[in-house]
Design a protein around this motif. Structure first.
Motif, mmCIF file in Angstrom:
data_model
loop_
_atom_site.group_PDB
_atom_site.id
_atom_site.type_symbol
_atom_site.label_atom_id
_atom_site.label_comp_id
_atom_site.label_asym_id
_atom_site.label_seq_id
_atom_site.Cartn_x
_atom_site.Cartn_y
_atom_site.Cartn_z
ATOM 1 N N LEU A 120 -30.658 -45.579 -17.515
ATOM 2 C CA LEU A 120 -31.144 -46.434 -18.602
ATOM 3 C C LEU A 120 -31.259 -45.636 -19.902
ATOM 4 C CD1 LEU A 120 -32.023 -49.438 -18.776
ATOM 5 C CD2 LEU A 120 -34.373 -48.640 -18.749
ATOM 6 N N GLU A 121 -31.669 -44.399 -19.767
ATOM 7 C CA GLU A 121 -31.806 -43.520 -20.936
ATOM 8 C C GLU A 121 -30.446 -43.327 -21.620
ATOM 9 O OE1 GLU A 121 -34.417 -39.556 -21.777
ATOM 10 O OE2 GLU A 121 -33.061 -39.475 -20.061
ATOM 11 N N TYR B 39 -29.624 -46.382 -23.516
ATOM 12 C CA TYR B 39 -30.473 -46.446 -24.717
ATOM 13 C C TYR B 39 -29.885 -45.590 -25.843
ATOM 14 C CZ TYR B 39 -34.610 -45.199 -27.567
ATOM 15 O OH TYR B 39 -35.493 -44.948 -28.594
ATOM 16 N N TYR B 40 -29.544 -44.338 -25.521
ATOM 17 C CA TYR B 40 -29.010 -43.446 -26.566
ATOM 18 C C TYR B 40 -27.632 -43.906 -27.044
ATOM 19 C CZ TYR B 40 -32.945 -40.317 -26.245
ATOM 20 O OH TYR B 40 -34.225 -39.799 -26.308
ATOM 21 N N ILE C 3 -28.299 -46.664 -29.576
ATOM 22 C CA ILE C 3 -28.808 -46.098 -30.837
ATOM 23 C C ILE C 3 -27.654 -45.474 -31.636
ATOM 24 C CG2 ILE C 3 -30.136 -44.136 -31.748
ATOM 25 C CD1 ILE C 3 -32.356 -44.844 -29.906
ATOM 26 N N PRO D 19 -27.454 -51.108 -32.672
ATOM 27 C CA PRO D 19 -27.580 -52.324 -31.853
ATOM 28 C C PRO D 19 -26.634 -53.415 -32.348
ATOM 29 C CG PRO D 19 -29.750 -51.472 -32.434
ATOM 30 C CD PRO D 19 -28.745 -50.669 -33.210
ATOM 31 N N GLU E 258 -29.864 -56.069 -27.923
ATOM 32 C CA GLU E 258 -29.855 -54.603 -28.035
ATOM 33 C C GLU E 258 -30.973 -54.110 -28.954
ATOM 34 O OE1 GLU E 258 -25.843 -53.187 -28.824
ATOM 35 O OE2 GLU E 258 -25.466 -53.193 -26.649
ATOM 36 N N PHE F 48 -33.992 -54.199 -26.829
ATOM 37 C CA PHE F 48 -33.886 -53.113 -25.839
ATOM 38 C C PHE F 48 -34.324 -51.791 -26.484
ATOM 39 C CE2 PHE F 48 -30.554 -50.107 -23.779
ATOM 40 C CZ PHE F 48 -31.497 -49.563 -22.925
ATOM 41 N N VAL F 49 -33.793 -51.515 -27.659
ATOM 42 C CA VAL F 49 -34.119 -50.257 -28.352
ATOM 43 C C VAL F 49 -35.609 -50.183 -28.698
ATOM 44 C CG1 VAL F 49 -33.770 -49.030 -30.542
ATOM 45 C CG2 VAL F 49 -31.800 -49.813 -29.233
ATOM 46 N N TYR G 19 -37.651 -49.934 -25.102
ATOM 47 C CA TYR G 19 -37.350 -48.861 -24.144
ATOM 48 C C TYR G 19 -38.427 -47.765 -24.070
ATOM 49 C CZ TYR G 19 -35.359 -44.715 -22.060
ATOM 50 O OH TYR G 19 -35.197 -43.589 -21.303
ATOM 51 N N ASN H 28 -40.063 -46.721 -20.610
ATOM 52 C CA ASN H 28 -39.789 -45.357 -20.158
ATOM 53 C C ASN H 28 -41.104 -44.665 -19.788
ATOM 54 O OD1 ASN H 28 -38.078 -42.845 -19.980
ATOM 55 N ND2 ASN H 28 -39.523 -42.232 -21.559
ATOM 56 N N ILE I 227 -32.076 -55.417 -18.085
ATOM 57 C CA ILE I 227 -31.122 -54.701 -18.954
ATOM 58 C C ILE I 227 -29.771 -54.573 -18.227
ATOM 59 C CG2 ILE I 227 -30.658 -52.566 -20.243
ATOM 60 C CD1 ILE I 227 -33.159 -54.147 -21.258
#
Length: 333
Positions: free
Chosen positions: A138-139, A142-143, A146, A150, A155, A158-159, A162, A166, A278
């Motif tokens: 998932l990390e 996420y990156y 970014i 998005p 998205e 999500f950003v 997260y 986390n 997600i």
């Protein structure tokens, strides 16, 4: 093909077929038959499942599936380059409302008496590794979002969300690690037959079936946590009485130790619902599926305060004597 397979290899002519909320079942001679594709299942896994079903039968489980031998005396049959097994069940009524906790307790009690080592379907002691792997995937997502900016509303949410989820995941992993360091497991914490994901309909809605292809070997708290997770998300305003009844019923047959309660709590703390939402979005094949994942994420984010309150009150709701047993709470909840 299903009717042909049953006739050709097993000499069965089903009177009817129906979908019971889990899979297709075939009624023949008053018994239920299920066809399972096993092309991607290792032989050793099938052998473990077979041994576990035989064990449960000797322990008096009337609901467990039996592997059926073909006319050639084999359990595995091949049709159009695919491997299948067929399992049989008595046609027994589904579990009555309010009785599922007691039935699950009895199921776990019997499963715990299995004496051989289970390897292929065992998840004992693996939660931390599996959660960390999921978190790391998932990390990466996420990156990546970014980095590429998005692309849509989903998205963006999500950003934004997260970092919170986390942190919640890290808390769950830490709580699990502390539990394994602090608490001594009791005999009732030995592994037992559990389910990949135990929910209210796992045993069927038309008849009750203990189906080995749903099974994993794990700590009993796994099934309790997954049932509670589903009930919370289905009816988060009204689930309290059902939760208490379920846990009381279960405890009347198979009480949890402090170690068991802490494992259960770590599993509920891990926000699996968020991860799945997600993942669903990114593997969606259609706009409809994407929209469903979007709506779900919206709901989860709006509901996050309520979810925190549920996590904060969980031990109290479940009538766990935290002070007496020295069970730690999560400080920030």
């Amino acid at each position: 093909m299903s009717y042909d397979l049953l006739a050709k290899h097993f000499g069965l002519t089903p009177e009817r077929a129906f979908f019971d909320g889990v899979m297709d079942r075939y009624m023949a001679g008053g018994l239920l038959y299920s066809i399972v594709s096993v092309s991607n299942v290792e032989q050793e896994t099938l052998v473990e499942m077979y041994k576990l079903t035989e064990h449960m039968k000797t322990q008096g489980d009337r609901y467990v599936s039996s592997f059926v031998q073909s006319k050639e005396g084999r359990f595995l049959v091949t049709e159009k380059n695919q491997d299948f097994v067929v399992v049989r069940n008595e046609n027994l009524p589904p579990v009555a409302d309010g009785k599922i906790g007691r039935k699950l307790g009895k199921f776990h009690f019997r499963g715990r008496l299995f004496e051989e080592k289970v390897e292929k379907i065992s998840r004992m002691g693996q939660w931390k590794t599996l959660w960390e792997r999921r978190l790391s995937q998932l990390e990466k997502a996420y990156y990546s979002v970014i980095e590429n900016q998005p692309a849509d509303e989903f998205e963006k949410r999500f950003v934004e969300s997260y970092p919170y989820y986390n942190a919640l995941s890290e808390n769950a992993i830490q709580y699990l690690v502390d539990t394994e360091l602090d608490e001594d497991p009791k005999p009732e914490d030995a592994g037992t037959i559990c389910h990949e994901r135990f929910q209210n309909t796992t045993w069927g809605t038309e008849s009750c079936i203990h189906f080995p292809f749903h099974w994993v070997f794990d700590h009993a708290s796994r099934d309790l946590a997954e049932w509670i997770r589903e009930q919370y998300h289905l009816k988060n305003q009204t689930f309290h009485p059902g939760l208490q009844e379920f846990l009381r019923e279960y405890g009347s047959v198979a009480p949890l130790s402090p170690f068991g309660w802490r494992l259960l709590y770590s599993r509920i703390l891990f926000p699996l619902h968020y991860f799945e939402c997600i993942e669903e979005y990114y593997i969606s094949q259609s706009d409809g599926q994407k929209k469903a994942a979007e709506d779900k994420l919206d709901r989860y984010l709006k509901n996050s305060n309520h979810y925190e309150a549920f996590l904060s009150d969980f031990y109290h709701l479940s009538e766990v004597p935290v002070k007496k047993w020295g069970i730690p709470l999560v400080g920030w909840l």
